[in-house]
Design a protein around this motif. Structure first.
Motif, PDB file in Angstrom:
ATOM      1  N   VAL A 197     -37.110  58.905  41.968  1.00 55.97           N
ATOM      2  CA  VAL A 197     -37.822  58.981  43.242  1.00 55.97           C
ATOM      3  C   VAL A 197     -37.520  60.333  43.883  1.00 55.97           C
ATOM      4  CG1 VAL A 197     -38.155  57.902  45.496  1.00 55.97           C
ATOM      5  CG2 VAL A 197     -37.594  56.485  43.501  1.00 55.97           C
ATOM      6  N   SER A 198     -38.551  60.936  44.451  1.00 54.15           N
ATOM      7  CA  SER A 198     -38.364  62.221  45.118  1.00 54.15           C
ATOM      8  C   SER A 198     -39.115  62.245  46.443  1.00 54.15           C
ATOM      9  CB  SER A 198     -38.847  63.371  44.220  1.00 54.15           C
ATOM     10  OG  SER A 198     -40.229  63.233  43.914  1.00 54.15           O
ATOM     11  N   TRP A 199     -38.634  63.100  47.326  1.00 54.61           N
ATOM     12  CA  TRP A 199     -39.237  63.305  48.638  1.00 54.61           C
ATOM     13  C   TRP A 199     -39.552  64.795  48.767  1.00 54.61           C
ATOM     14  CZ3 TRP A 199     -35.360  60.091  47.351  1.00 54.61           C
ATOM     15  CH2 TRP A 199     -35.473  58.748  47.727  1.00 54.61           C
ATOM     16  N   GLN A 200     -40.835  65.100  48.808  1.00 50.88           N
ATOM     17  CA  GLN A 200     -41.283  66.500  48.829  1.00 50.88           C
ATOM     18  C   GLN A 200     -40.602  67.287  47.701  1.00 50.88           C
ATOM     19  OE1 GLN A 200     -40.639  67.895  52.874  1.00 50.88           O
ATOM     20  NE2 GLN A 200     -42.604  67.016  53.539  1.00 50.88           N
ATOM     21  N   ASP A 201     -40.683  66.677  46.526  1.00 49.26           N
ATOM     22  CA  ASP A 201     -40.196  67.270  45.274  1.00 49.26           C
ATOM     23  C   ASP A 201     -38.668  67.408  45.216  1.00 49.26           C
ATOM     24  OD1 ASP A 201     -42.794  67.559  44.269  1.00 49.26           O
ATOM     25  OD2 ASP A 201     -43.041  69.448  45.359  1.00 49.26           O
ATOM     26  N   LYS A 202     -37.936  66.749  46.101  1.00 48.38           N
ATOM     27  CA  LYS A 202     -36.481  66.790  46.076  1.00 48.38           C
ATOM     28  C   LYS A 202     -35.948  65.379  45.861  1.00 48.38           C
ATOM     29  CE  LYS A 202     -36.260  70.747  49.221  1.00 48.38           C
ATOM     30  NZ  LYS A 202     -35.762  71.240  50.551  1.00 48.38           N
ATOM     31  N   SER A 203     -35.059  65.227  44.906  1.00 47.67           N
ATOM     32  CA  SER A 203     -34.568  63.897  44.549  1.00 47.67           C
ATOM     33  C   SER A 203     -33.100  63.664  44.911  1.00 47.67           C
ATOM     34  CB  SER A 203     -34.741  63.671  43.039  1.00 47.67           C
ATOM     35  OG  SER A 203     -33.995  64.617  42.301  1.00 47.67           O
ATOM     36  N   ASP A 204     -32.398  64.684  45.369  1.00 44.68           N
ATOM     37  CA  ASP A 204     -30.962  64.575  45.628  1.00 44.68           C
ATOM     38  C   ASP A 204     -30.704  63.707  46.865  1.00 44.68           C
ATOM     39  OD1 ASP A 204     -28.246  64.838  45.821  1.00 44.68           O
ATOM     40  OD2 ASP A 204     -28.240  67.020  46.081  1.00 44.68           O
ATOM     41  N   VAL A 205     -29.995  62.594  46.680  1.00 48.84           N
ATOM     42  CA  VAL A 205     -29.639  61.709  47.798  1.00 48.84           C
ATOM     43  C   VAL A 205     -28.127  61.618  47.945  1.00 48.84           C
ATOM     44  CG1 VAL A 205     -31.752  60.340  47.599  1.00 48.84           C
ATOM     45  CG2 VAL A 205     -29.725  59.679  46.285  1.00 48.84           C
ATOM     46  N   SER A 206     -27.392  62.529  47.338  1.00 47.74           N
ATOM     47  CA  SER A 206     -25.930  62.436  47.295  1.00 47.74           C
ATOM     48  C   SER A 206     -25.289  62.461  48.683  1.00 47.74           C
ATOM     49  CB  SER A 206     -25.351  63.557  46.435  1.00 47.74           C
ATOM     50  OG  SER A 206     -25.728  64.827  46.924  1.00 47.74           O
ATOM     51  N   LYS A 207     -25.949  63.076  49.679  1.00 48.22           N
ATOM     52  CA  LYS A 207     -25.332  63.138  51.005  1.00 48.22           C
ATOM     53  C   LYS A 207     -25.305  61.770  51.694  1.00 48.22           C
ATOM     54  CE  LYS A 207     -29.510  64.668  53.500  1.00 48.22           C
ATOM     55  NZ  LYS A 207     -30.078  65.783  54.302  1.00 48.22           N
ATOM     56  N   LEU A 208     -26.050  60.793  51.142  1.00 47.69           N
ATOM     57  CA  LEU A 208     -26.024  59.433  51.677  1.00 47.69           C
ATOM     58  C   LEU A 208     -25.103  58.515  50.882  1.00 47.69           C
ATOM     59  CD1 LEU A 208     -29.832  58.890  52.445  1.00 47.69           C
ATOM     60  CD2 LEU A 208     -28.019  59.680  53.982  1.00 47.69           C
ATOM     61  N   ALA A 209     -24.572  58.995  49.767  1.00 47.77           N
ATOM     62  CA  ALA A 209     -23.692  58.170  48.933  1.00 47.77           C
ATOM     63  C   ALA A 209     -22.456  57.760  49.723  1.00 47.77           C
ATOM     64  CB  ALA A 209     -23.302  58.942  47.679  1.00 47.77           C
ATOM     65  N   GLY A 210     -22.050  56.511  49.533  1.00 46.77           N
ATOM     66  CA  GLY A 210     -20.873  55.996  50.218  1.00 46.77           C
ATOM     67  C   GLY A 210     -21.133  55.500  51.620  1.00 46.77           C
TER      68      GLY A 210
END
Length: 536
Positions: A503-516
């Motif tokens: 899944v991506s949002w405006q071609d960005k898939s990194d969600v690591s800042k929400l991990a944890g």
């Protein structure tokens, strides 16, 4: 522009529920484990979505009788293991061997072995372990049937790595056995359970509970079959079943008792099922692709009417069969099955005759089971096909890429009937994670999960929107407020059929800042099937 058009369509459908109030609950730590939609465990709210069972596709016969020890047929029971890329199968078969006491050839059941590299083409290696008709050139592992279910024990020393539950029709009682490789040097425990437990009883090491778990056949006082469960810390020591009590069912004074309420009944028929029907075998699998998912594929047995339509079995025949046939005179005559013209042709006998298909049960812990889907997982074949009478699922499954292979025995005969075609082992193909899906309506549907805590940097979906459907995903805080970078309008629209879609949002898939952190997932879908999600 495409993203905007699809979002506008979904927004119009769900504008009235964009602001949902939630009762905050303790977050579920999903880590990076796959999450299947087998139930509503992770779903907090949903609209125009239903959980749908997806039957597998029958891919045809993969093993059939070709040798003298298979001349009567292969099956009904067996299991498969993916053993480091070598697929291994143990299956029962029967042929005719000379019986000096009868001075004639008599049916002889054995347990055989086969291997495969692709799950489709199976080889039957000659093992030279057991003799059949004076010849050692065969693939027979054990010279009896009802061998239980061979499983690989990751906690055992090398000489005990493979184990099985033994129930031998010749000796009636049950005990354990172990082997270094599942083929050679089988050794049996020197103790036994004096219980009458016909069928494919099974055990395996459950790493989630760190115990051996057992699923055996049980009976009700009304003589209906159930599935019972118990646990043990040591497979090779006597299993912790209590002694029979005053409510224990004993079919006849000369027979061992049957498990009634001495172990927890976990699967049984209920008031929603036609009478009389019951569950013949457990066929439990702990799903290898997700840690908290268990499946059971029991055969559901509908009993056909009693005499005068069938043949009454006498008490001597009952004793001779070791009590595998219930004493019919003790069974209430309640059923709602009409007479069938095929009953006489198939030698139907009283209430222990009938047909069986395969059903699906689901669980999160292997103890509490749900039967949310009452339709067949594997249905009877069309009249004239291989599997029109009774079906039995093998234990285990093989995962190959985006596919799952399962196997079952297809019989043309009903239970206690005469076979019109020899039974065979048939391949089933299921989608990875595809047993149950969260299906959104054509007009659009929504799912919002409970608060979850994940680890990983990307969200991956197993989803099928096909050509006309579509899906978008948003990530919310626990109160339902969207994170701006991961809001639904910014999600790149998903359209197509994917086993592992990032899944991506405006071609960005990194969600690591929400991990944890506790978050919720919001799925907006139209005409789509969502099978699972995970973070990686």
């Amino acid at each position: 522009m495409k993203r905007l058009i699809v979002f506008k369509i979904l927004f119009c459908v769900f504008a009235s529920i964009l602001h949902v109030s939630f009762v905050n609950s303790e977050p579920v730590n999903v880590e990076s484990n796959k999450q299947l939609f087998i139930d509503f465990f992770l779903i907090d709210s949903y609209t125009n979505v239903e959980l749908v069972m997806n039957p597998p596709v029958k891919r045809g016969v993969v093993i059939e009788g070709e040798h003298p020890w298979e001349s009567i047929g292969v099956g009904s029971y067996g299991e498969v293991i993916d053993d480091g890329g070598l697929y291994r199968m143990w299956y029962e078969s029967s042929g005719k061997e000379w019986d000096p006491e009868k001075n004639d050839y008599a049916p002889k059941g054995v347990t055989c072995y086969a291997t495969s590299l692709d799950g489709i083409k199976w080889e039957k290696p000659f093992l030279h372990i057991q003799e059949f008709q004076g010849n050692m050139d065969n693939n027979i592992v054990l010279d009896f049937v009802h061998h239980g279910t061979v499983f690989k024990d990751p906690t055992a020393p090398p000489n005990q790595r493979y184990k099985t539950v033994i129930y031998n029709d010749d000796i009636v009682y049950c005990h354990g056995a172990y082997s270094p490789d599942g083929i050679h040097d089988w050794k049996f425990t020197d103790w036994r359970l004096n219980w009458l437990i016909d069928s494919q009883n099974m055990a395996f090491w459950d790493e989630q509970r760190e115990k051996y778990v057992f699923y055996f056949r049980g009976w009700t006082r009304e003589l209906l079959r159930t599935v019972v469960r118990f646990e043990a810390d040591d497979f090779l020591k006597p299993w912790p079943l209590p002694k029979p009590g005053p409510n224990t069912l004993k079919k006849h004074d000369k027979l061992y008792p049957t498990i009634t309420n001495e172990a927890k009944v976990v699967i049984k028929s209920d008031e929603c099922d036609p009478r009389p029907s019951d569950f013949y075998n457990p066929s439990v699998v702990k799903y290898p692709a997700a840690p908290n998912v268990y499946f059971a594929f029991p055969s559901m047995f509908f009993h056909l009417p009693e005499p005068p339509m069938g043949i009454e079995i006498n008490d001597d025949d009952f004793i001779y069969s070791y009590g595998t046939e219930p004493p019919y005179t003790h069974i209430p005559q309640h059923y709602d099955a009409p007479a069938s013209p095929a009953m006489e042709r198939r030698n139907v006998k009283t209430r222990n005759s009938g047909f069986l298909d395969i059903r699906l049960c689901t669980s999160r812990d292997g103890i509490h089971w749900k039967r949310d889907h009452r339709e067949p997982y594997v249905s009877l074949g069309v009249e004239g096909e291989q599997d029109t009478g009774s079906l039995y699922m093998f234990v285990g499954m093989i995962i190959r890429g985006g596919k799952i292979y399962q196997y079952y025995t297809g019989n043309s005969n009903w239970h206690d009937g005469i076979s019109e075609r020899d039974p065979a082992i048939i391949l089933l193909e299921q989608r990875l994670d595809g047993f149950v899906s969260a299906d959104a309506a054509y007009e659009g549907g929504e799912i919002i999960t409970k608060p979850i805590i994940f680890s990983g940097s990307e969200l991956h979906l197993n989803i099928n929107t096909s050509a006309i459907g579509s899906a978008v995903v948003g990530i919310l805080d626990v109160d339902g407020n969207p994170f701006p970078d991961y809001d639904v309008p910014n999600c790149d629209v998903i359209r197509g059929n994917f086993i592992d879609k990032t899944v991506s949002w405006q071609d960005k898939s990194d969600v690591s800042k929400l991990a944890g952190k506790p978050v919720r997932l919001r799925f907006l879908m139209r005409g789509s099937k969502l099978f699972s999600f995970r973070f990686k």
